[in-house]
Motif scaffolding. Structure first.
Motif, mmCIF file in Angstrom:
data_model
loop_
_atom_site.group_PDB
_atom_site.id
_atom_site.type_symbol
_atom_site.label_atom_id
_atom_site.label_comp_id
_atom_site.label_asym_id
_atom_site.label_seq_id
_atom_site.Cartn_x
_atom_site.Cartn_y
_atom_site.Cartn_z
ATOM 1 N N VAL A 16 -1.236 6.302 0.376
ATOM 2 C CA VAL A 16 -0.674 5.366 1.351
ATOM 3 C C VAL A 16 -0.830 3.955 0.802
ATOM 4 O O VAL A 16 -1.873 3.617 0.234
ATOM 5 C CB VAL A 16 -1.391 5.519 2.705
ATOM 6 C CG1 VAL A 16 -0.837 4.538 3.725
ATOM 7 C CG2 VAL A 16 -1.278 6.948 3.219
ATOM 8 N N ASP A 17 0.206 3.140 0.984
ATOM 9 C CA ASP A 17 0.110 1.753 0.524
ATOM 10 C C ASP A 17 -0.575 0.889 1.585
ATOM 11 O O ASP A 17 -0.996 1.383 2.629
ATOM 12 C CB ASP A 17 1.483 1.204 0.123
ATOM 13 C CG ASP A 17 2.442 1.056 1.290
ATOM 14 O OD1 ASP A 17 2.007 1.093 2.463
ATOM 15 O OD2 ASP A 17 3.645 0.878 1.030
ATOM 16 N N GLY A 18 -0.677 -0.405 1.330
ATOM 17 C CA GLY A 18 -1.371 -1.329 2.224
ATOM 18 C C GLY A 18 -0.743 -1.474 3.597
ATOM 19 O O GLY A 18 -1.395 -1.935 4.531
ATOM 20 N N ARG A 19 0.505 -1.078 3.746
ATOM 21 C CA ARG A 19 1.191 -1.164 5.043
ATOM 22 C C ARG A 19 1.129 0.148 5.811
ATOM 23 O O ARG A 19 1.654 0.254 6.898
ATOM 24 C CB ARG A 19 2.646 -1.540 4.833
ATOM 25 C CG ARG A 19 2.832 -2.909 4.190
ATOM 26 C CD ARG A 19 4.284 -3.170 3.970
ATOM 27 N NE ARG A 19 4.875 -2.019 3.287
ATOM 28 C CZ ARG A 19 5.847 -2.059 2.410
ATOM 29 N NH1 ARG A 19 6.401 -3.203 2.122
ATOM 30 N NH2 ARG A 19 6.300 -0.977 1.827
ATOM 31 N N GLY A 20 0.515 1.168 5.219
ATOM 32 C CA GLY A 20 0.448 2.465 5.878
ATOM 33 C C GLY A 20 1.625 3.369 5.561
ATOM 34 O O GLY A 20 1.740 4.465 6.099
ATOM 35 N N ASP A 21 2.514 2.925 4.679
ATOM 36 C CA ASP A 21 3.654 3.740 4.262
ATOM 37 C C ASP A 21 3.241 4.648 3.117
ATOM 38 O O ASP A 21 2.263 4.379 2.411
ATOM 39 C CB ASP A 21 4.805 2.844 3.784
ATOM 40 C CG ASP A 21 5.396 2.006 4.905
ATOM 41 O OD1 ASP A 21 5.361 2.467 6.067
ATOM 42 O OD2 ASP A 21 5.883 0.902 4.609
ATOM 43 N N ILE A 22 4.002 5.698 2.904
ATOM 44 C CA ILE A 22 3.754 6.561 1.745
ATOM 45 C C ILE A 22 4.004 5.739 0.485
ATOM 46 O O ILE A 22 5.055 5.115 0.338
ATOM 47 C CB ILE A 22 4.651 7.807 1.768
ATOM 48 C CG1 ILE A 22 4.270 8.697 2.948
ATOM 49 C CG2 ILE A 22 4.540 8.578 0.456
ATOM 50 C CD1 ILE A 22 5.156 9.900 3.132
#
Length: 125
Positions: A16-22
């Motif tokens: 997961v990236d810093g924005r909560g996206d895959i």
């Protein structure tokens, strides 16, 4: 646009990236992940692509000899010859027969001309 495509970043789990996206992989990281995925897959495991995968998985119960190491390096080269985004430069093999572990240092050139490579290891039975 990425020269090597973009893919989801899945290691042992979805990243997961810093924005909560895959998280995604692009360019060289995407190619390196594809190389490791191909090496980890036994040849013939993908029913829709019989050329995908690595023959070394058929030899993991064989004794580790000089011939085994030579054939394993050839299997790695053959496996990766199907990956159009790289050109394999060298495959160096280091064996630890007592621990039934073999390490492969694989160097290649990406399609964009940059140098790259991965270290891949396999435990034999």
């Amino acid at each position: 646009m990425s020269w090597a495509g973009t893919d989801e970043w899945i290691d042992d789990d979805v990243q997961v990236d810093g924005r909560g996206d895959i998280a995604t992989l692009t360019d060289e990281m995407n190619v390196d992940a594809a190389v490791v995925r191909r090496l980890n897959t036994a040849k013939g495991d993908l029913f829709y692509d019989p050329n995908y995968g690595n023959r070394i998985h058929d030899k993991l119960s064989d004794p580790i000899t000089e011939r085994w190491l030579t054939e394993a390096a050839e299997d790695i080269r053959e496996c990766l010859s199907w990956e159009s985004r790289i050109k394999v430069q060298s495959v160096d093999v280091t064996a630890d027969p007592e621990n039934r572990l073999v390490r492969f240092h694989i160097r290649y050139e990406y399609a964009n001309g940059k140098a790259g490579g991965v270290m891949w290891e396999v435990r034999t039975d």
